[in-house]
Design an enzyme around this catalytic site. Structure first.
Site, mmCIF file in Angstrom:
data_model
loop_
_atom_site.group_PDB
_atom_site.id
_atom_site.type_symbol
_atom_site.label_atom_id
_atom_site.label_comp_id
_atom_site.label_asym_id
_atom_site.label_seq_id
_atom_site.Cartn_x
_atom_site.Cartn_y
_atom_site.Cartn_z
ATOM 1 N N ASP A 185 -4.301 -12.215 -13.153
ATOM 2 C CA ASP A 185 -4.876 -13.516 -12.787
ATOM 3 C C ASP A 185 -5.680 -13.465 -11.486
ATOM 4 O O ASP A 185 -6.230 -14.470 -11.054
ATOM 5 C CB ASP A 185 -3.767 -14.573 -12.678
ATOM 6 N N GLY A 186 -5.709 -12.290 -10.852
ATOM 7 C CA GLY A 186 -6.479 -12.165 -9.619
ATOM 8 C C GLY A 186 -5.831 -12.825 -8.417
ATOM 9 O O GLY A 186 -6.437 -12.918 -7.348
ATOM 10 N N ASP B 49 -5.059 5.680 -6.426
ATOM 11 C CA ASP B 49 -5.835 4.487 -6.051
ATOM 12 C C ASP B 49 -5.232 3.803 -4.832
ATOM 13 O O ASP B 49 -5.836 2.871 -4.294
ATOM 14 C CB ASP B 49 -5.908 3.504 -7.223
ATOM 15 N N ASN B 50 -4.078 4.257 -4.410
ATOM 16 C CA ASN B 50 -3.445 3.658 -3.234
ATOM 17 C C ASN B 50 -3.446 4.621 -2.057
ATOM 18 O O ASN B 50 -2.621 4.516 -1.152
ATOM 19 C CB ASN B 50 -2.005 3.242 -3.560
ATOM 20 N N ARG C 43 -10.876 4.903 -1.761
ATOM 21 C CA ARG C 43 -9.647 5.554 -2.179
ATOM 22 C C ARG C 43 -9.969 6.875 -2.867
ATOM 23 O O ARG C 43 -11.120 7.087 -3.283
ATOM 24 C CB ARG C 43 -8.910 4.645 -3.178
ATOM 25 N N LYS D 290 -7.317 -10.682 -0.368
ATOM 26 C CA LYS D 290 -6.452 -10.191 -1.443
ATOM 27 C C LYS D 290 -5.739 -11.390 -2.053
ATOM 28 O O LYS D 290 -5.055 -12.126 -1.349
ATOM 29 C CB LYS D 290 -5.447 -9.196 -0.851
ATOM 30 N N ARG E 22 -7.734 -8.125 -7.893
ATOM 31 C CA ARG E 22 -7.315 -9.361 -7.211
ATOM 32 C C ARG E 22 -7.718 -9.328 -5.738
ATOM 33 O O ARG E 22 -7.084 -9.927 -4.891
ATOM 34 C CB ARG E 22 -5.811 -9.545 -7.321
ATOM 35 N N ARG F 123 -7.191 -8.781 4.565
ATOM 36 C CA ARG F 123 -6.856 -7.407 4.951
ATOM 37 C C ARG F 123 -8.041 -6.767 5.659
ATOM 38 O O ARG F 123 -9.183 -6.910 5.238
ATOM 39 C CB ARG F 123 -6.487 -6.620 3.694
HETATM 40 P P1 AMP Z 1 -1.611 -2.099 -7.244
HETATM 41 O O1 AMP Z 1 -0.364 -1.886 -8.036
HETATM 42 O O2 AMP Z 1 -1.524 -3.268 -6.330
HETATM 43 O O3 AMP Z 1 -2.053 -0.873 -6.554
HETATM 44 O O4 AMP Z 1 -2.731 -2.502 -8.299
HETATM 45 C C1 AMP Z 1 -3.099 -1.675 -9.377
HETATM 46 C C2 AMP Z 1 -4.257 -2.291 -10.119
HETATM 47 O O5 AMP Z 1 -3.874 -3.534 -10.718
HETATM 48 C C3 AMP Z 1 -5.469 -2.608 -9.258
HETATM 49 O O6 AMP Z 1 -6.607 -2.384 -10.029
HETATM 50 C C4 AMP Z 1 -5.274 -4.082 -8.979
HETATM 51 O O7 AMP Z 1 -6.496 -4.710 -8.658
HETATM 52 C C5 AMP Z 1 -4.719 -4.583 -10.295
HETATM 53 N N1 AMP Z 1 -3.929 -5.817 -10.131
HETATM 54 C C6 AMP Z 1 -2.729 -5.939 -9.547
HETATM 55 N N2 AMP Z 1 -2.326 -7.225 -9.565
HETATM 56 C C7 AMP Z 1 -3.288 -7.952 -10.163
HETATM 57 C C8 AMP Z 1 -3.461 -9.340 -10.488
HETATM 58 N N3 AMP Z 1 -2.539 -10.259 -10.170
HETATM 59 N N4 AMP Z 1 -4.606 -9.699 -11.085
HETATM 60 C C9 AMP Z 1 -5.537 -8.789 -11.414
HETATM 61 N N5 AMP Z 1 -5.435 -7.480 -11.142
HETATM 62 C C10 AMP Z 1 -4.328 -7.051 -10.526
HETATM 63 MG MG MG Z 2 -3.517 -0.617 -5.276
#
Ligand code: AMP
Ligand code: MG
Length: 496
Positions: free
Chosen positions: A123-124, A250-251, A181, A111, A91, A174
């Site tokens: 949904d991105g 990844d974070n 990462r 973002k 996203r 951002r």
């Molecule tokens: P995060 O929990 O934000 O670190 O995200 C973990 C993974 O989920 C990453 O690959 C994000 O890009 C993906 N992700 C989180 N929210 C969405 C969303 N609403 N649509 C698509 N991918 C998402």
């Molecule tokens: Mg993340």
């Protein structure tokens, strides 16, 4: 007037396997919530131009500025200990990189800008609440002096996103030194693509460790650099009571910036076991676990780099082990030095750790507010109010004030051995012990006002207060207060 971005997109020049080229999905009716004018200027961007309808279209992903090469970055990651070989920007879309007035190269990323090949079932999009949370907390971290990604802008999209309920959609712009990462390295290492790991390491080194690139063992120096930055970063977090909440690999950025403000939170009453994240049932990412988790994540990075560290696996493992052993030393030194400063010690004595632990134990037992205890200690250590009569404001924070009194006597004895005068000490303590942190109940109130009533006044006011966290700001003194029992936020959410 058009917003000119002077892009130089080094990541987009890496091999195609590193990303997917993808355009942001246009949104219905973008509207600017907030532009970080000072940061725009730092980046060599014109804040007035960015505020025009055309500028806002860039910030919403409705139009792509000239020179941008939008990509979604590929990455993998360990989430709560389990490996996911493909995550990636699901996203988020990297527009490109700009070199700011200070010569620093920074990523500009949208973002919430729509689906990408990495979106899986998502949904991105991003909802307004998490966008405001990231804006407030990342900017608060920057003002506290802690390395972090920044927020350049927040816009609403004029569209709804469906979570448990329909919510207003938003896009955050951002800014980061990079978005590389640990999980980016894992993506290629998991595929056995050593050439890609090397290319990524060379790229990351050029951006974050140019001196490592010139070292006799560049990849070892790079690994050591990442380890040192993370050790320092986690110490900085813990010194202000910050809990990241979702320290998946990844974070965790190899630049050493705090990234991914999901369920993060600052603790109010001190408790080393504090967890806020609703999905962290085991407390994996609890306050006091953060150094151990950072080290675990860095071990995953070291594994990715093994083929670059030495020709023989055994030799490579030995190098990685040695580098990782440096994490504990570095973290402990940074954390102890920071805690010493927090209680006003300029000199190092052998039993300081014991004195500090004694205070923390009493704070935990007495449910004392972490931030206020240290902030008020500065006054108790200053001239004029020095001595027991200056202690009233601190002892009031403890359920059993006598528990503080015992410690204070010990502390004063220790302070008596310091050569610094009380006024200097007080000032130094005030510069490391903030009065204002983004308290959860305040962040929640900001989100509620914006989402429920389209009222952004609380958001603006909180941002303003948090931009000077070490000043007293008497007009906003209430922002320093811990939550009342009924205001306490017990759980935070990723908001995805
Ligand atoms: P995060 O929990 O934000 O670190 O995200 C973990 C993974 O989920 C990453 O690959 C994000 O890009 C993906 N992700 C989180 N929210 C969405 C969303 N609403 N649509 C698509 N991918 C998402
Ligand atoms: Mg993340």
């Amino acid at each position: 007037m058009t917003a000119q971005f002077r892009f130089d997109n080094s990541y987009a020049r890496l091999p195609e396997a590193f990303y997917a080229r993808v355009l942001p999905t246009p949104v219905a009716a973008p509207a600017l919530i907030k532009l970080n004018r000072a940061l725009a200027t730092e980046l060599g961007l014109d804040p007035d131009a960015l505020s025009t309808p055309e500028g806002v279209e860039f910030l919403a992903g409705r139009r792509v500025p000239e020179g941008a090469e939008p990509i979604a970055m590929a990455y993998a990651g360990h989430q709560f200990g389990g490996f996911v070989p493909q995550l990636g920007d699901g996203r988020a879309i990297l527009l490109g990189e700009v070199v700011g007035l200070d010569g620093r190269r920074r990523d500009i990323q949208l973002k919430g800008s729509g689906p990408t090949p990495f979106s899986r079932r998502g949904d991105g999009r991003a909802a307004l609440g998490p966008v405001l949370r990231e804006y407030v907390v990342s900017e608060a971290m920057a003002a506290l002096g802690i390395p972090t990604t920044r927020a350049l802008a927040a816009v609403t999209t004029g569209e709804e996103v469906l979570r448990e309920t329909p919510l207003p959609g938003a896009v955050l712009t951002r800014i980061a030194s990079s978005h590389i990462r640990i999980g980016t390295f894992q993506y290629f290492a998991a595929r056995g693509d050593v050439d890609a790991v090397r290319a990524l390491a060379d790229h990351a080194m050029a951006r974050h460790d140019p001196e490592a690139a010139a070292a006799a063992e560049p990849y070892r120096a790079f690994l050591e650099g990442v380890i040192a930055r993370q050790a320092d970063l986690v110490a900085r977090w813990m010194l202000v009571g910050f809990i990241h909440g979702v320290m998946n690999t990844d974070n965790m950025s190899v630049s050493g910036e705090t990234i991914d403000y999901g369920p993060c939170a600052f603790m109010d009453a001190y408790d080393a076991a504090t967890v806020f994240s609703s999905i962290d049932a085991q407390g994996r990412y609890a306050y006091a676990n953060q150094p151990a988790i950072a080290r675990w994540n860095l071990t995953r990075l070291a594994e990715c780099l093994l083929p670059l560290l030495a020709g023989e696996e055994e030799a490579a493992v030995a190098i990685a082990r040695e580098a990782l052993a440096g994490f504990g030393e570095r973290f402990n030194a940074a954390f102890l030095a920071g805690l010493r400063r927090k209680i006003g010690l300029f000199e190092a004595r052998e039993d300081d750790p014991d004195l500090i632990q004694d205070l923390l134990d009493r704070m935990a037992a007495g449910k004392a507010d972490f931030t206020l205890t240290f902030r008020r200690l500065a006054d108790a250590a200053g001239p004029g109010v020095d001595g027991p009569e200056g202690d009233g404001a601190v002892r009031a924070l403890f359920e059993d004030p006598a528990a503080y009194d015992d410690w204070a006597a010990r502390w004063r004895q220790r302070l008596a051995g310091e050569s610094q005068d009380a006024a200097t000490r007080r000032e130094a303590m005030r510069r490391v012990n903030p009065a204002f942190i983004p308290r959860n109940h305040r962040v929640e109130a900001v989100i509620r006002a914006a989402v429920d009533r389209q009222d952004y006044v609380p958001f603006e006011e909180l941002l303003a207060v948090l931009s000077a966290p070490y000043d007293d700001q008497p007009a906003f003194a209430a922002y320093a207060d811990p939550p009342e029992p009924d205001q306490r936020v017990l759980r935070t959410f990723c908001g995805t």
